[in-house]
Write a protein that holds these residues in place. Structure first.
Motif, PDB file in Angstrom:
ATOM      1  N   HIS A  40       8.853  -0.282  -3.056  1.00  0.00           N
ATOM      2  CA  HIS A  40       7.580  -0.980  -3.220  1.00  0.00           C
ATOM      3  C   HIS A  40       6.918  -0.531  -4.527  1.00  0.00           C
ATOM      4  O   HIS A  40       6.904   0.660  -4.839  1.00  0.00           O
ATOM      5  N   PRO A  41       6.362  -1.453  -5.305  1.00  0.00           N
ATOM      6  CA  PRO A  41       5.736  -1.068  -6.586  1.00  0.00           C
ATOM      7  C   PRO A  41       4.661   0.008  -6.445  1.00  0.00           C
ATOM      8  O   PRO A  41       4.567   0.908  -7.291  1.00  0.00           O
ATOM      9  N   ASP A  42       3.854  -0.074  -5.393  1.00  0.00           N
ATOM     10  CA  ASP A  42       2.830   0.953  -5.191  1.00  0.00           C
ATOM     11  C   ASP A  42       3.460   2.306  -4.877  1.00  0.00           C
ATOM     12  O   ASP A  42       2.925   3.355  -5.269  1.00  0.00           O
ATOM     13  N   PHE A  43       4.574   2.284  -4.167  1.00  0.00           N
ATOM     14  CA  PHE A  43       5.291   3.524  -3.849  1.00  0.00           C
ATOM     15  C   PHE A  43       5.830   4.152  -5.129  1.00  0.00           C
ATOM     16  O   PHE A  43       5.740   5.378  -5.322  1.00  0.00           O
ATOM     17  N   TYR A 365       9.525   1.033   4.797  1.00  0.00           N
ATOM     18  CA  TYR A 365       9.915  -0.367   4.606  1.00  0.00           C
ATOM     19  C   TYR A 365       9.175  -1.263   5.589  1.00  0.00           C
ATOM     20  O   TYR A 365       8.638  -2.320   5.215  1.00  0.00           O
ATOM     21  N   ASN A 366       9.117  -0.847   6.830  1.00  0.00           N
ATOM     22  CA  ASN A 366       8.453  -1.644   7.859  1.00  0.00           C
ATOM     23  C   ASN A 366       6.936  -1.529   7.798  1.00  0.00           C
ATOM     24  O   ASN A 366       6.220  -2.522   8.001  1.00  0.00           O
ATOM     25  N   LEU A 367       6.436  -0.333   7.536  1.00  0.00           N
ATOM     26  CA  LEU A 367       4.986  -0.137   7.521  1.00  0.00           C
ATOM     27  C   LEU A 367       4.346  -0.850   6.338  1.00  0.00           C
ATOM     28  O   LEU A 367       3.327  -1.547   6.495  1.00  0.00           O
ATOM     29  N   PHE A 368       4.920  -0.697   5.162  1.00  0.00           N
ATOM     30  CA  PHE A 368       4.379  -1.392   3.993  1.00  0.00           C
ATOM     31  C   PHE A 368       4.429  -2.902   4.211  1.00  0.00           C
ATOM     32  O   PHE A 368       3.492  -3.625   3.876  1.00  0.00           O
ATOM     33  N   GLY A 369       5.530  -3.376   4.785  1.00  0.00           N
ATOM     34  CA  GLY A 369       5.673  -4.808   5.033  1.00  0.00           C
ATOM     35  C   GLY A 369       4.657  -5.314   6.035  1.00  0.00           C
ATOM     36  O   GLY A 369       4.113  -6.417   5.887  1.00  0.00           O
ATOM     37  N   SER A 370       4.397  -4.519   7.074  1.00  0.00           N
ATOM     38  CA  SER A 370       3.422  -4.924   8.086  1.00  0.00           C
ATOM     39  C   SER A 370       2.027  -5.056   7.493  1.00  0.00           C
ATOM     40  O   SER A 370       1.302  -6.022   7.765  1.00  0.00           O
ATOM     41  N   ILE A 371       1.637  -4.078   6.677  1.00  0.00           N
ATOM     42  CA  ILE A 371       0.305  -4.119   6.081  1.00  0.00           C
ATOM     43  C   ILE A 371       0.174  -5.331   5.167  1.00  0.00           C
ATOM     44  O   ILE A 371      -0.827  -6.063   5.211  1.00  0.00           O
ATOM     45  N   ALA A 372       1.197  -5.555   4.340  1.00  0.00           N
ATOM     46  CA  ALA A 372       1.146  -6.682   3.405  1.00  0.00           C
ATOM     47  C   ALA A 372       1.111  -8.016   4.145  1.00  0.00           C
ATOM     48  O   ALA A 372       0.352  -8.922   3.785  1.00  0.00           O
ATOM     49  N   ALA A 373       1.939  -8.146   5.199  1.00  0.00           N
ATOM     50  CA  ALA A 373       1.986  -9.404   5.944  1.00  0.00           C
ATOM     51  C   ALA A 373       0.666  -9.671   6.657  1.00  0.00           C
ATOM     52  O   ALA A 373       0.170 -10.808   6.672  1.00  0.00           O
ATOM     53  N   LEU A 374       0.092  -8.630   7.255  1.00  0.00           N
ATOM     54  CA  LEU A 374      -1.204  -8.802   7.931  1.00  0.00           C
ATOM     55  C   LEU A 374      -2.297  -9.180   6.933  1.00  0.00           C
ATOM     56  O   LEU A 374      -3.152 -10.028   7.228  1.00  0.00           O
TER      57      LEU A 374
END
Length: 470
Positions: A40-43, A365-374
């Motif tokens: 992730h770019p922020d990561f 991978y899942n946590l960043f994706g969850s935040i972005a999707a929400l």
């Protein structure tokens, strides 16, 4: 293409001459062709911030030459400006507890620093990815710290969007305050209410989600940076141990603090599970609201039709004129995705063994994706649905007056049994509750006007009794 030769403990590989990554990054890319999704770019930016904080702290401790520290710092600044991201080649999901990601950062920073110092990429005798960029660090304290910083970065826009949604619901609750409708339990007629009360309830649960998510940030502020491999701070100078986290806090602007028990903070990832649980709960609540909106807006002729959802796109490739509730639908799908990701995060946190959890990559991978999707789901729900909802007041009134649900208000005055008889007779004959009560002279018209006033029935019972007594 020209190549340079790089070696590690596994062996020697050819690396493109102009590449900023090195042999360990390249092995990571070859070993983990998993998702096709890079870090992730922020990561990546947070990895660079940690490396900059380490360089500053090591230089202050007298362990890193100033010229090397300055070159590392410049390279880190370039990364946080968005440069060199294409040199981060490893997959987001990887084995090794994130070692490939950490070494990708170390090698990119080292090779750019070598350029700044006037040396060729790969000439690590002058500045080394491990000895200098990774000085006093371990993958095991760098990666979880970068993960927590990234969660904090991503939660900010999510909280902002949720606050906008809460306000949109509150605005609609005021707009619809005088619209009377039939409340429903188990999809059956219950008792009257105001449409505005429904939307106020949506605002209330959204507010709780905001508070719940905000509270989960607290554990993200506690990091294990300085603990190195397992929390014992091996190979860490005392000055570095005490200064690295304050330095990182100054760089990031977050009130991060070093964990009191570095062993605990290195091996246990329950903080990420807590954040994920808050996200899942938020998704569940959003999906419930969207289910309501789809039902209330169903029709246009054969459904509830009490509200009108904004028409956003054609609903069918074969049925002309059909419009579907696409925005609530997509929010519900995001809720399912977040719930599934929560299961993965939970199991990955549980799978840690002894002094380290090796499964942080799949958690992130899942946590960043969850935040972005929400965040995206909440934004489109606010802008493309809630703000454009209108009330079909006529339809609400028709369903209210045709319902026998208002008979519940008669209970305190004529008893449950008689009320039930009136309800059954109304359903059988089609005669309204009001007309039946008046026909049988159970109550007077004046009493009925007060008791069956739908607006008063939406207020607390003590207010209604006071009105009847007066």
């Amino acid at each position: 293409m020209n190549y340079r030769m790089e070696s590690d403990s596994i062996g020697t590989l050819e690396i493109p001459e102009d590449a900023y990554y090195g042999v360990q990054s390249y092995r990571g890319m070859l070993n983990f062709p998993i998702t096709g999704t890079k870090l992730h770019p922020d990561f990546i930016n947070n990895l660079a911030k940690i490396k900059k904080a380490a360089a500053l702290t090591n230089e202050a401790a007298g362990k890193l030459e100033r010229r090397k520290a300055e070159a590392i710092i410049q390279a880190c600044d370039e990364i946080t400006e968005g440069k060199l991201h294409d040199a981060f080649i490893v997959d987001a999901i990887q084995g090794g507890a994130g070692t490939s990601a950490n070494m990708n950062a170390n090698e990119v920073i080292a090779n750019r620093a070598l350029e700044i110092l006037g040396y060729k990429k790969g000439d690590y005798s002058h500045l080394h990815p491990n000895d200098h960029v990774n000085m006093a660090q371990s993958t095991n304290d760098v990666i979880p710290t970068a993960g927590k910083l990234t969660v904090l970065d991503l939660l900010e826009p999510l909280e902002k969007e949720l606050k906008r949604l809460e306000k949109a619901f509150l605005d609609k609750s005021k707009e619809f305050d005088s619209v009377l409708k039939m409340g429903r339990t188990q999809l059956e007629d219950a008792v009257p209410m105001r449409l505005g009360q429904s939307f106020h309830a949506y605002a209330s649960v959204t507010h709780r989600d905001i508070e719940r998510i905000h509270a989960s940030r607290k554990e993200m502020y506690v990091v294990n940076l300085g603990g190195t491999a397992i929390g014992s701070a091996i190979n860490v100078p005392e000055q570095y141990l005490h200064q690295i986290v304050p330095t990182l806090s100054e760089l990031t602007g977050y009130p991060v603090e070093q964990a009191e028990d570095l062993f605990d903070a290195t091996e246990n990832l329950d903080g990420f599970v807590n954040v994920s649980n808050a996200l899942k709960t938020c998704g569940v609540n959003l999906s419930k609201i969207c289910n309501d909106l789809r039902l209330l807006g169903s029709g246009p002729k054969t459904g509830f039709g009490e509200i009108n959802l904004p028409a956003k796109q054609n609903g069918s490739s074969i049925m002309p004129g059909k419009v579907n509730p696409v925005i609530p639908e997509v929010v519900t799908q995001v809720a399912y995705q977040v719930a599934g990701a929560n299961t993965t995060i939970t199991m990955a946190a549980e799978a840690g063994q002894m002094e380290l959890n090796a499964f942080e990559p799949v958690i992130f991978y899942n946590l960043f994706g969850s935040i972005a999707a929400l965040t995206g789901a909440v934004q489109t729900l606010t802008d493309n649905c809630v703000t454009g909802i209108t009330a079909n007041e006529k339809r609400c009134r028709e369903l209210l007056e045709a319902s026998v649900g208002i008979v519940t208000a008669l209970n305190p005055y004529i008893g449950y049994k008689k009320s039930a008889e009136i309800a059954k007779k109304s359903l059988k004959t089609g005669i309204s509750v009001r007309e039946l009560v008046l026909q049988e002279k159970i109550l007077s018209k004046e009493e009925m006007d007060v008791i069956l006033n739908p607006y008063k029935m939406t207020s607390p019972a003590n207010e209604l009794k006071e009105a009847v007594n007066s």
